[in-house]
Design a protein around this motif. Structure first.
Motif, PDB file in Angstrom:
ATOM      1  N   ILE A 340      -7.336  18.077   6.348  1.00  0.00           N
ATOM      2  CA  ILE A 340      -6.825  17.856   5.280  1.00  0.00           C
ATOM      3  C   ILE A 340      -6.434  15.681   5.287  1.00  0.00           C
ATOM      4  CG2 ILE A 340      -4.122  17.823   4.907  1.00  0.00           C
ATOM      5  CD1 ILE A 340      -4.883  20.895   6.365  1.00  0.00           C
ATOM      6  N   VAL A 341      -6.448  15.322   4.230  1.00  0.00           N
ATOM      7  CA  VAL A 341      -5.814  13.742   3.338  1.00  0.00           C
ATOM      8  C   VAL A 341      -5.212  13.625   3.221  1.00  0.00           C
ATOM      9  CG1 VAL A 341      -7.326  11.501   3.307  1.00  0.00           C
ATOM     10  CG2 VAL A 341      -8.933  14.056   4.306  1.00  0.00           C
ATOM     11  N   PRO A 342      -4.235  13.052   4.572  1.00  0.00           N
ATOM     12  CA  PRO A 342      -3.495  12.710   2.599  1.00  0.00           C
ATOM     13  C   PRO A 342      -3.692  10.899   1.830  1.00  0.00           C
ATOM     14  CG  PRO A 342      -2.601  12.235   5.176  1.00  0.00           C
ATOM     15  CD  PRO A 342      -3.932  12.613   4.828  1.00  0.00           C
ATOM     16  N   VAL A 343      -3.252  11.324   1.311  1.00  0.00           N
ATOM     17  CA  VAL A 343      -3.189   9.764  -0.029  1.00  0.00           C
ATOM     18  C   VAL A 343      -2.073   9.749  -0.664  1.00  0.00           C
ATOM     19  CG1 VAL A 343      -4.317   9.358  -1.883  1.00  0.00           C
ATOM     20  CG2 VAL A 343      -5.240  10.399  -0.529  1.00  0.00           C
ATOM     21  N   SER A 344      -1.214   8.287   0.178  1.00  0.00           N
ATOM     22  CA  SER A 344      -0.228   7.597  -0.138  1.00  0.00           C
ATOM     23  C   SER A 344      -0.548   7.102  -1.859  1.00  0.00           C
ATOM     24  CB  SER A 344       0.513   7.205   0.310  1.00  0.00           C
ATOM     25  OG  SER A 344       1.292   7.671   1.490  1.00  0.00           O
ATOM     26  N   TYR A 345       0.444   7.459  -2.917  1.00  0.00           N
ATOM     27  CA  TYR A 345       0.211   6.169  -4.159  1.00  0.00           C
ATOM     28  C   TYR A 345       1.934   5.863  -4.247  1.00  0.00           C
ATOM     29  CZ  TYR A 345      -3.240   8.828  -5.847  1.00  0.00           C
ATOM     30  OH  TYR A 345      -4.878   9.505  -6.439  1.00  0.00           O
ATOM     31  N   VAL A 346       2.013   4.317  -3.541  1.00  0.00           N
ATOM     32  CA  VAL A 346       2.527   3.109  -3.667  1.00  0.00           C
ATOM     33  C   VAL A 346       2.735   2.577  -4.958  1.00  0.00           C
ATOM     34  CG1 VAL A 346       3.516   1.724  -1.863  1.00  0.00           C
ATOM     35  CG2 VAL A 346       2.478   3.699  -1.449  1.00  0.00           C
ATOM     36  N   VAL A 347       4.306   2.175  -5.214  1.00  0.00           N
ATOM     37  CA  VAL A 347       4.051   1.427  -6.132  1.00  0.00           C
ATOM     38  C   VAL A 347       4.227  -0.216  -5.549  1.00  0.00           C
ATOM     39  CG1 VAL A 347       5.346   0.296  -8.226  1.00  0.00           C
ATOM     40  CG2 VAL A 347       5.223   2.333  -8.497  1.00  0.00           C
ATOM     41  N   PRO A 348       3.958  -0.884  -5.571  1.00  0.00           N
ATOM     42  CA  PRO A 348       3.916  -2.930  -5.178  1.00  0.00           C
ATOM     43  C   PRO A 348       5.378  -3.415  -5.130  1.00  0.00           C
ATOM     44  CG  PRO A 348       1.886  -2.372  -5.847  1.00  0.00           C
ATOM     45  CD  PRO A 348       2.870  -1.840  -5.966  1.00  0.00           C
ATOM     46  N   ARG A 349       6.144  -2.832  -3.630  1.00  0.00           N
ATOM     47  CA  ARG A 349       7.514  -4.613  -4.528  1.00  0.00           C
ATOM     48  C   ARG A 349       7.765  -5.433  -3.026  1.00  0.00           C
ATOM     49  NH1 ARG A 349      10.538  -2.057  -8.471  1.00  0.00           N
ATOM     50  NH2 ARG A 349       9.195  -1.197 -10.094  1.00  0.00           N
ATOM     51  N   LYS A 350       8.166  -6.500  -3.393  1.00  0.00           N
ATOM     52  CA  LYS A 350       8.398  -7.105  -2.048  1.00  0.00           C
ATOM     53  C   LYS A 350       9.512  -6.827  -1.603  1.00  0.00           C
ATOM     54  CE  LYS A 350       6.680 -11.097  -5.020  1.00  0.00           C
ATOM     55  NZ  LYS A 350       6.976 -12.562  -5.946  1.00  0.00           N
ATOM     56  N   SER A 351      10.475  -6.460  -2.081  1.00  0.00           N
ATOM     57  CA  SER A 351      11.792  -6.157  -0.842  1.00  0.00           C
ATOM     58  C   SER A 351      11.751  -4.705  -0.259  1.00  0.00           C
ATOM     59  CB  SER A 351      13.080  -6.571  -1.546  1.00  0.00           C
ATOM     60  OG  SER A 351      12.825  -5.362  -2.456  1.00  0.00           O
ATOM     61  N   VAL A 352      12.191  -4.185   1.046  1.00  0.00           N
ATOM     62  CA  VAL A 352      11.702  -2.710   1.419  1.00  0.00           C
ATOM     63  C   VAL A 352      13.334  -2.476   1.323  1.00  0.00           C
ATOM     64  CG1 VAL A 352      11.996  -1.213   3.604  1.00  0.00           C
ATOM     65  CG2 VAL A 352      10.576  -3.627   3.684  1.00  0.00           C
ATOM     66  N   GLU A 353      13.398  -1.870   0.407  1.00  0.00           N
ATOM     67  CA  GLU A 353      15.229  -1.417  -0.664  1.00  0.00           C
ATOM     68  C   GLU A 353      14.549   0.302  -0.886  1.00  0.00           C
ATOM     69  OE1 GLU A 353      15.117  -4.292  -3.768  1.00  0.00           O
ATOM     70  OE2 GLU A 353      16.846  -4.685  -2.187  1.00  0.00           O
ATOM     71  N   PHE A 354      15.458   0.510  -1.597  1.00  0.00           N
ATOM     72  CA  PHE A 354      15.617   1.826  -2.855  1.00  0.00           C
ATOM     73  C   PHE A 354      15.343   1.274  -3.819  1.00  0.00           C
ATOM     74  CE2 PHE A 354      17.199   4.498  -4.617  1.00  0.00           C
ATOM     75  CZ  PHE A 354      16.512   6.057  -4.713  1.00  0.00           C
ATOM     76  N   HIS A 355      14.377   1.663  -4.732  1.00  0.00           N
ATOM     77  CA  HIS A 355      14.428   0.880  -5.767  1.00  0.00           C
ATOM     78  C   HIS A 355      15.009   2.049  -7.151  1.00  0.00           C
ATOM     79  CE1 HIS A 355      12.454  -2.666  -4.646  1.00  0.00           C
ATOM     80  NE2 HIS A 355      11.683  -2.041  -3.704  1.00  0.00           N
ATOM     81  N   GLU A 356      16.145   2.337  -7.736  1.00  0.00           N
ATOM     82  CA  GLU A 356      16.089   2.938  -8.188  1.00  0.00           C
ATOM     83  C   GLU A 356      15.168   3.372  -9.506  1.00  0.00           C
ATOM     84  OE1 GLU A 356      20.114   2.648  -8.955  1.00  0.00           O
ATOM     85  OE2 GLU A 356      20.936   3.032  -7.452  1.00  0.00           O
ATOM     86  N   ASP A 357      14.907   2.596  -9.974  1.00  0.00           N
ATOM     87  CA  ASP A 357      13.805   2.662 -11.486  1.00  0.00           C
ATOM     88  C   ASP A 357      13.086   2.971 -11.274  1.00  0.00           C
ATOM     89  OD1 ASP A 357      13.108   0.497  -9.743  1.00  0.00           O
ATOM     90  OD2 ASP A 357      11.607  -0.384 -11.318  1.00  0.00           O
TER      91      ASP A 357
END
Length: 926
Positions: A340-357
């Motif tokens: 079973i291969v997990p594939v993460s879809y990530v939106v690159p952002r500079k800061s490590v925080e919660f992005h409400e948008d």
């Protein structure tokens, strides 16, 4: 996506993990069904195993564990066709089976050391037919819909009876889907109809429309509103297509687009909150990510991801289990044969925080109503919760349908298989965001896509690939018939009725052998070095005595020709070095052994004096020509053998047969095939050739509708069927493939065609890249190709063919247009194999030895490789702007016009031509 606003998901990246983060050592099932074969809750993963009636269960969150334990849940007495986790209770699983039963199971928590249950908590059925599809209701925890053949039922699980049964389905139901508010129910059916029901109002469909043109597996998913839904299926050309529908105007789709051609069904996974759509075909290793905008009626592709493994199923991880601090907007679980291969879809952002948008509120885990309240008309919606880790934990819910004490009975049956240790830094299966890092991209299975691309070859796909990536560097290839001085003309009496298994004629760099129509199986041998018009008198020929069925030149002896006849004999002829000057009636040798007529001959690509022949006696025999004896006899065919081909390394032999099978033999080890897989559906003829450095097989044949098609197989996984299928056109003749291993191009044409198709082949998606084809004004009777050394390198010629017409033979050069032809195009001409020199003898090969050809550099003396050529300074090709900006007066324009007219008429004071003529004396007039 708003028309005037850039999408926030446009930079979304697919990040497959390293192998250490996979769930390995599993054995996924191969049985076909309408289910996705894998599902996930916020805590557990369930998937089909290779044992009928058994599901594999593995925890999603493995934090704090050294190993992942894959446990087996024995659910049914037959194949588990579909299953679904409750959207509210992470440990409540519903299963449906071919044994016609529906069962509800409570699974233990991932962290508790408990056994899996041996008995279900709820049992429904039996149905009249096998259960095909199951789906929990999105707002009520006790409502479930099931599909069994034509019957679609809505169940109240608490009361264990049906609330209603949907009517009007004309064939087997392939998919069911609830709208996001739980009011409407959509179905797709094998009768090609899409239907929408309001189950609480009436059992009949409130709307229906024609969905996809092909009756094979179609799927439905709803967006985040009642008004829009998506469907996937196949069109008439067997291309995967996706359609967006508006229920307010259900007669036609708002928009659609097509993907690649593939026999496997297309799985759609839609995250309704973000609008991101994941598409993956069963049997493929490519995953598409698209963004759906119902308001703008658009489907736009965000990215595509090529994985190392082929898909047997896919599932989305719920949004509440995503690593939001790492900007993970989606996580896809791909089920392959052994992992079973997990594939993460990530939106690159500079800061490590919660992005409400990026993360709007998600659906919570507390249902809005029970089954009775929903059935009475309660349309309350599930309360949404924030995904911000600062606002966690959220309220949890445990369904009362199955008591928790049933999760650990005394007589439990549990089989655990420890999987490989994951790297904690990978954390692709962990819910806590702190454990998610950027996984590395997996190594490619084949050639890089950097120099080639394309989504497919349909018109809609070509428009898409023009925006999304590069194409084949051979896409502008040109085929040109050479000057008439190189033609051989005045051919008479050609035999145009050779069997379909034969190419019709054959050629090497010196000679062309052409069967004639006259009696006695005559074969004319033409000299390529002596073009021009042939004499009107009869040509000297080789007299075989029986009709010719196939013929081929020895690749290591330019003067030896093998001819197969209807008398089940192979005749070996030797052409004199000065050419055929007289009729020859006695061959150099005759090979006998077949009991029926022979229709195909293939010389070994590496060993001298080794020849393979196939016959109507359904056998393939391998001969030692020097000894004149049969050495190997291959069996296992149950009908006529259409074609055979040696692998590039000479170790294996592939065949395609009329019994609908493609086989691979290891002739020196066993007379029986070592692999066998499904071939073309049509029985009119087929050809096989090894491609992609021997890693794949390309078969040209016909489908059930007599459409010509290309099928690409993995040489190591023949039983799994073709990895890609490409439909071409409808024509009676079988396509004859010629593969160039140096460029990866395959050139295909048939006897009686006017077109030569050109494709670049890849061992990975998109598999086929279309290039310019060569078209002739009249049909050719055959087409043969010469060795690479006959190409004119200075003109960037990558293939030289011979086109046989009714009365002439024409050379055709396939070239690549390049600007700097003064340099050697080393990207087009890698070192080529010296295929005219044997690597071993027949005795050595038959004794088990292997070899390979030496390589030859085609770079002409004095030419510099284009990779080493100096870069040209850019030159200005446009006039300065002052020329265009300068304004001229009317007087200047009149003067320029008058000057031009005068210059054209000439000067009036110039003497006329007759003024310079000399006259005659007056007395000469008398």
């Amino acid at each position: 996506m708003n028309r005037f606003k850039v999408s926030k998901f446009r930079h979304t990246e697919a990040r497959p993990p390293r192998r250490e983060a996979w769930i390995n050592d599993i054995r996924a099932g191969t049985a076909s069904s309408y289910g996705n074969h894998i599902k996930s809750s916020c805590s557990l993963i369930a998937f089909n195993t290779d044992r009928p009636g058994t599901l594999g269960i593995v925890p999603l969150d493995c934090q704090g564990k050294n190993k992942r334990n894959v446990a087996s849940l024995g659910c049914h007495s037959d194949l588990v066709t579909d299953f679904d986790f409750s959207p509210f209770d992470d440990h409540l699983l519903a299963t449906g089976s071919a044994d016609k039963m529906i069962k509800l199971w409570r699974l233990p928590t991932a962290t508790a050391n408990q056994d899996l249950p041996s008995a279900p908590g709820v049992v429904l059925g039996p149905e009249d037919f096998q259960v095909d599809v199951l789906k929990f209701h999105p707002t009520s925890d006790t409502v479930l819909v099931s599909a069994s053949n034509k019957a679609v039922k809505v169940w109240d699980l608490a009361l264990q009876h049906t609330l209603t049964e949907m009517a009007t389905h004309g064939d087997q139901v392939q998919s069911v889907a609830w709208s996001s508010d739980g009011v409407l129910l959509g179905t797709s059916c094998k009768d090609k109809q899409l239907r929408i029901f309001d189950p609480r109002r009436k059992p009949a469909a409130s709307q229906s429309t024609q969905g996809h043109e092909n009756h094979k597996d179609s799927r439905l998913v709803w967006t985040n509103s009642q008004e829009h839904l998506l469907s996937t299926g196949l069109n008439q050309m067997r291309e995967h297509e996706v359609k967006l529908w508006d229920t307010r105007c259900f007669s036609s789709a708002l928009t659609s687009f097509t993907l690649n051609t593939s026999p496997g069904s297309l799985i759609p996974l839609l995250d309704a909150d973000s609008g991101l759509l994941i598409l993956g075909g069963k049997g493929e290793n490519l995953i598409y990510c698209c963004e759906v905008s119902p308001q703008q009626a658009t489907l736009s592709q965000v990215n595509q991801c090529v994985l190392e493994t082929k898909c047997r199923g896919m599932a989305l991880v719920p949004r509440r289990a995503l690593a939001v601090l790492a900007c993970e907007v989606l996580r896809v679980l791909q089920l392959s044969e052994s992992a079973i291969v997990p594939v993460s879809y990530v939106v690159p952002r500079k800061s490590v925080e919660f992005h409400e948008d990026l993360f709007s509120d998600a659906l919570g885990s507390v249902p809005a109503a029970n089954g009775q309240a929903w059935w009475a008309g309660d349309n309350r919606q599930v309360q949404r919760v924030s995904l911000n880790p600062a606002h966690r934990p959220h309220a949890s819910f445990t369904s009362c349908l199955v008591p928790t004490e049933l999760a650990s009975p005394a007589a439990a049956q549990l089989q655990e298989v420890p999987a490989s240790d994951p790297d904690p830094s990978e954390g692709s299966f962990s819910s806590p965001p702190s454990s998610l890092t950027s996984p590395s991209t997996p190594s490619s299975l084949g050639r890089s896509l950097s120099s080639t691309s394309g989504i497919g070859t349909s018109s809609s796909q070509r428009s898409l690939q023009s925006l999304l990536g590069p194409s084949s560097k051979f896409r502008h290839a040109q085929g040109t018939v050479l000057h008439r001085d190189t033609h051989i003309t005045n051919l008479k009496g050609l035999n145009l009725t050779t069997p379909g298994e034969s190419d019709g004629f054959c050629a090497n760099r010196l000679h062309v052998a052409v069967p004639l129509l006259s009696t006695g199986g005559q074969v004319a041998v033409l000299e390529l070095q002596k073009p021009g018009r042939l004499p009107d008198t009869a040509l000297p020929t080789l007299q075989n005595g029986v009709p010719v069925t196939d013929l081929t030149w020895d690749p290591f002896d330019l003067y030896r020709l093998a001819v197969a006849g209807e008398d089940a004999r192979i005749r070996l002829w030797r052409v004199p070095p000065e050419g055929l000057q007289e009729v020859l009636t006695t061959p150099e040798a005759v090979l006998t052994g077949h009991t029926e007529k022979i229709y195909s001959l293939r010389f070994h690509p590496l060993a001298s004096d080794v020849l393979a022949s196939s016959s109507y006696d359904m056998s393939v025999r391998v001969w030692d020509i020097r000894e004149g004896m049969e050495k190997i006899r291959l069996q296992g065919h149950r009908d006529q053998i259409f074609s055979m081909a040696w692998s590039p390394d000479g170790q294996f032999l592939a065949t395609v047969c009329k019994d609908g099978k493609v086989r691979i033999f290891d002739p020196r080890r066993s007379p029986e095939p070592i692999q066998e897989g499904p071939g073309p559906e049509g029985g009119r003829g087929a050809r096989v050739v090894w491609v992609c450095d021997g890693r794949c097989l390309l078969v040209s044949g016909f489908d059930s509708r007599s459409e010509r098609q290309l099928l690409l197989y993995g040489a190591e996984s023949l039983a799994g069927g073709p990895v890609a299928v490409l439909g071409l056109d409808v024509a009676p003749s079988t396509l004859l493939p010629h593969y160039d291993p140096d460029t990866g191009l395959v050139l295909l044409t048939g006897k009686g065609d006017t077109r030569v198709f050109v494709y670049e082949l890849l061992p990975e998606v998109p598999f086929f890249l279309e290039c310019n084809s060569f078209t002739s004004p009249d049909p050719h009777k055959g087409f043969a190709f010469l060795p690479k050394t006959e190409c004119e390198v200075q003109q960037v010629e990558f293939a030289r063919g011979l086109r046989l017409r009714q009365t002439s033979l024409e050379p055709v050069a396939f070239r690549l247009p390049r600007v700097r032809k003064e340099f050697f195009q080393d990207d087009v001409y890698p070192e080529t194999a010296v295929c005219w020199e044997p690597a071993l003898s027949a005795a050595a090969w038959l004794g088990g030895a292997n070899g390979q050809h030496r390589r030859l550099n085609l770079q002409p003396p004095g030419m510099t490789p284009v990779s080493e050529a100096p870069r040209e300074a850019p030159t200005r090709r446009t006039l300065p702007s002052s020329v265009y900006l300068e304004e001229k007066s009317d007087e200047q324009k009149k003067e320029e016009l008058l000057s031009a007219m005068v210059a054209k008429l000439g000067n009036r004071e110039d003497p006329l031509p007759q003024d310079s003529f000399e006259g005659v004396d007056e007395d000469e007039w008398d």
